[in-house]
Design an enzyme around this catalytic site. Structure first.
Site, PDB file in Angstrom:
ATOM      1  N   LYS A  79       0.290  -3.257   3.357  1.00 45.66           N
ATOM      2  CA  LYS A  79       1.743  -3.384   3.214  1.00 45.66           C
ATOM      3  C   LYS A  79       2.392  -2.668   4.378  1.00 45.66           C
ATOM      4  O   LYS A  79       1.889  -1.646   4.851  1.00 45.66           O
ATOM      5  CB  LYS A  79       2.213  -2.746   1.905  1.00 45.66           C
ATOM      6  CG  LYS A  79       3.610  -3.173   1.482  1.00 45.66           C
ATOM      7  CD  LYS A  79       3.655  -4.614   1.006  1.00 45.66           C
ATOM      8  CE  LYS A  79       4.178  -4.767  -0.380  1.00 45.66           C
ATOM      9  NZ  LYS A  79       3.923  -6.044  -0.991  1.00 45.66           N
ATOM     10  N   THR A 151       6.000 -17.394  -5.920  1.00 48.39           N
ATOM     11  CA  THR A 151       5.979 -16.208  -6.784  1.00 48.39           C
ATOM     12  C   THR A 151       6.671 -16.525  -8.112  1.00 48.39           C
ATOM     13  O   THR A 151       6.159 -16.198  -9.194  1.00 48.39           O
ATOM     14  CB  THR A 151       6.690 -15.009  -6.117  1.00 48.39           C
ATOM     15  OG1 THR A 151       6.295 -14.943  -4.753  1.00 48.39           O
ATOM     16  CG2 THR A 151       6.337 -13.714  -6.817  1.00 48.39           C
ATOM     17  N   ALA A 261       7.914  -9.510 -11.820  1.00 53.52           N
ATOM     18  CA  ALA A 261       7.385  -9.767 -10.481  1.00 53.52           C
ATOM     19  C   ALA A 261       7.406  -8.541  -9.578  1.00 53.52           C
ATOM     20  O   ALA A 261       6.828  -8.570  -8.494  1.00 53.52           O
ATOM     21  CB  ALA A 261       8.181 -10.882  -9.819  1.00 53.52           C
TER      22      ALA A 261
HETATM   23  N1  PHE Z   1       5.440  -9.927  -0.697  1.00 52.06           N
HETATM   24  C1  PHE Z   1       4.237 -10.583  -1.115  1.00 52.06           C
HETATM   25  C2  PHE Z   1       3.623  -9.812  -2.291  1.00 52.06           C
HETATM   26  O1  PHE Z   1       3.992  -8.701  -2.615  1.00 52.06           O
HETATM   27  C3  PHE Z   1       3.253 -10.594  -0.003  1.00 52.06           C
HETATM   28  C4  PHE Z   1       3.053 -11.859   0.743  1.00 52.06           C
HETATM   29  C5  PHE Z   1       2.428 -11.793   1.945  1.00 52.06           C
HETATM   30  C6  PHE Z   1       3.384 -13.102   0.267  1.00 52.06           C
HETATM   31  C7  PHE Z   1       2.122 -12.907   2.664  1.00 52.06           C
HETATM   32  C8  PHE Z   1       3.092 -14.235   0.978  1.00 52.06           C
HETATM   33  C9  PHE Z   1       2.466 -14.140   2.181  1.00 52.06           C
HETATM   34  O2  PHE Z   1       2.740 -10.322  -2.940  1.00 52.06           O
END
Ligand code: PHE
Length: 357
Positions: A79, A151, A261
């Site tokens: 991250k 998501t 989420a």
């Molecule tokens: N922000 C997304 C997560 O926390 C991370 C992600 C990275 C999503 C690359 C898509 C592609 O899961």
């Protein structure tokens, strides 16, 4: 955060850079490259202090390793946090992201980033000008576009699976659900839940977002963000910041299920047991919110079509159900079962192979 905190973190590498022009601090926490390049979003936020920023990067990076392993992605976890003085816009933002992109590029593909809280596909386009190691550029630039639809769609599966486990049916009609946070993911999730007939309440620290939702849907109720936690509902869905579930807050909850989420919903691992003791079913965050990664990688690196992406997103429900069943059988907290499953996945290679772009 001192070097002792860093030593307690079980990750591989922490890259720290000060961006002199904007006085932002950049933290790239590479937690694991064991299963492949470490993938994780880039977060732009103001933090109370740099300790918080660094801790956030470290904690979120471990969550990404677990998320990616549990979803059987052939990648590790990371991250990045850009801790800014003020949220930058215009040329200042472009400059910061360009310099950050060069730093990402210098890591030689060990770290691949994507969007996260506070960043968009436009930001990924800027980063993409200087490095290929970025997901979710806009479609016109050869990316999958924002991962948030993935998501949110994955979250719908997660919520259905959670309701099915608790109430015996995943039917959303008439189920009271409180969504906290109406950003990129929460906002989309509200629409999906609304279409499916849920009885919705929404809350956000940004009153304008709440006003916008209730103006468009007269059957959705606004809840004051100060009273969100003690609002009675079947399911509470935290889709904003982390650490909403803690020693202090769990006793105030009046929901039966938590499935949201947001990353890092538990302030500490023991909060999983606190939720269990309070008879609240907790859907481990990184199991529920893997849809963005599945969507971004699926479209960009596995060349899946929409049906294949959807089938994988539906798999989130199966994973959660396995977690719930095992946790119940063993009489342990769901987060511990998820951690155990993620640790097991980490030990075996993924069946998927990252294609070149
Ligand atoms: N922000 C997304 C997560 O926390 C991370 C992600 C990275 C999503 C690359 C898509 C592609 O899961």
């Amino acid at each position: 955060m001192g070097f002792d905190d860093l030593a307690r973190w079980d990750g591989e590498e922490l890259v720290i850079r000060h961006d002199r022009t904007t006085d932002a601090w950049i933290y790239i926490a590479i937690h694991s490259t064991h299963r492949g390049p470490a993938v994780g979003g880039t977060r732009i936020r103001r933090y109370p202090d740099l300790d918080d920023a660094a801790q956030d990067a470290l904690r979120l990076s471990s969550g990404m390793t677990a998320k990616n392993a549990l979803a059987d992605m052939p990648i590790g976890g990371a991250k990045a946090v850009l801790a800014v003085r003020e949220i930058p816009g215009g040329p200042e933002r472009t400059g910061l992201l360009t310099r950050y992109g060069s730093l990402v590029d210098s890591l030689d593909g060990q770290f691949i980033t994507g969007p996260d809280m506070g960043t968009t596909e436009d930001d990924m386009n800027v980063i993409g000008e200087v490095t290929d190691n970025v997901f979710c550029r806009s479609i016109g630039r050869g990316g999958a576009g924002t991962a948030s639809p993935g998501t949110a769609a994955g979250m719908l599966h997660a919520i259905r699976a959670s309701l099915a486990h608790r109430f015996g049916s995943g039917d959303l009609r008439g189920r009271s659900i409180l969504v906290q946070g109406l950003g990129e993911v929460g906002g989309r999730l509200v629409e999906l839940l609304h279409d499916a007939g849920a009885d919705l309440m929404v809350t956000d620290v940004d009153a304008a977002r709440v006003a916008d939702v209730v103006r468009r849907h007269d059957d959705i109720r606004a809840v004051d963000s100060a009273h969100a936690l003690e609002t009675a509902c079947d399911l509470f869905s935290p889709c904003a910041i982390g650490s909403v579930l803690s020693k202090e807050t769990i006793g105030r909850l009046r929901c039966q299920v938590v499935c949201g989420a947001a990353n890092n919903q538990l302030a500490e691992p023991e909060d999983g047991e606190r939720l269990r003791a309070a008879d609240i079913l907790y859907a481990p965050d990184y199991a529920a919110n893997a849809g963005g990664i599945i969507y971004g990688l699926g479209l960009e690196r596995f060349h899946w079509d929409a049906d294949q992406v959807n089938a994988r997103l539906a798999g989130i429900a199966d994973t959660l159900t396995r977690i719930f069943v095992e946790a119940e059988r063993d009489g342990v907290a769901t987060n511990l079962v998820a951690d155990r499953m993620a640790a097991e996945s980490l030990l075996r290679p993924s069946e998927l192979v990252l294609a070149a772009r």
